[in-house]
Design a protein around this motif. Sequence first.
Motif, PDB file in Angstrom:
ATOM      1  N   UNK A  86       0.819  -1.223   0.000  1.00 49.23           N
ATOM      2  CA  UNK A  86       0.000   0.000   0.000  1.00 49.23           C
ATOM      3  C   UNK A  86       0.849   1.269   0.000  1.00 49.23           C
ATOM      4  N   UNK A  87       2.024   1.241   0.633  1.00 45.57           N
ATOM      5  CA  UNK A  87       2.877   2.440   0.638  1.00 45.57           C
ATOM      6  C   UNK A  87       3.408   2.751  -0.759  1.00 45.57           C
ATOM      7  N   UNK A  88       3.784   1.707  -1.482  1.00 41.59           N
ATOM      8  CA  UNK A  88       4.273   1.897  -2.848  1.00 41.59           C
ATOM      9  C   UNK A  88       3.150   2.358  -3.775  1.00 41.59           C
ATOM     10  N   UNK A  89       1.983   1.774  -3.647  1.00 41.80           N
ATOM     11  CA  UNK A  89       0.855   2.182  -4.487  1.00 41.80           C
ATOM     12  C   UNK A  89       0.445   3.620  -4.216  1.00 41.80           C
ATOM     13  N   UNK A  90       0.600   4.050  -2.955  1.00 40.06           N
ATOM     14  CA  UNK A  90       0.198   5.416  -2.576  1.00 40.06           C
ATOM     15  C   UNK A  90       1.024   6.473  -3.298  1.00 40.06           C
ATOM     16  N   UNK A  91       2.206   6.111  -3.774  1.00 41.21           N
ATOM     17  CA  UNK A  91       3.051   7.084  -4.477  1.00 41.21           C
ATOM     18  C   UNK A  91       2.567   7.349  -5.904  1.00 41.21           C
TER      19      UNK A  91
END
Length: 250
Positions: A86-91
């Motif tokens: 989710x942290x990577x997708x949030x970028x």
Amino acid sequence: MDSKDPSEDGKEVIWSSDVEKNKVGLMRVFVEREDPTSKEVDDLMLRRFLRARDLDIGKASSLFLKFLKWRRAAVPNGFISEADIHNQLAEEKLFVQGFDKKGRRIGVFFGAKHNYYNRDIDELKRYIVYLLDKLCASMPNGQEKFVTIADLEGWGYSNCDVRACIAALDIMQNYYPERLGKLFMIHVPYIFWTAWKIVYPFIDKNTKKKIVFVENKILKATLLQDIDESQLPEIYGGKLPLVPIEDSTD
């Protein structure tokens, strides 16, 4: 002359030569003996590994068996959950849309949206597997490769992540061989070349042939050589809006 055969899943395999076809058969015998789960993969996958090692059966078999072991450990459920990245997708740095003139899926990556200081390397590796699986799953029948546009506009020191680049290369080259069709590097800033000198030795000879650095003044014209305007992203003068990787359909 090319010859044709149906693979086990019904897809037609077009062989570049009888030599290649025979070598895939020999490779299958060897890898199935070493790892019975090899029976689950089709000839297209074995051929990609064989081509990645210049039709050397021994080297290709070793690479493929390494892939099977890696896949079981890295993707135990058979897929990467979006909750796990989710942290990577949030970028919001990776988009998928359209196809080039050869029918290859197009991915667009924005380097300036990657934050080196906040990333977790294990999550990043899962993210790389997620996006590669997405690109491969969305390919039309008869196509095995994808094309990527790496847009480095605004890229700076906070985005410079040599370890991430090397990790991405390792996964793509060793576990997704012969999947990259072409990589367009665009809007490349001067400071990028320092990082490039570090990363370059980790790029294998087959991948190097597929990397194209594009000058800003001929950007659209260069992309249009491979991509019809109807399939080109709007931000590069085309007609398709960008679709986030997680919203793309297979």
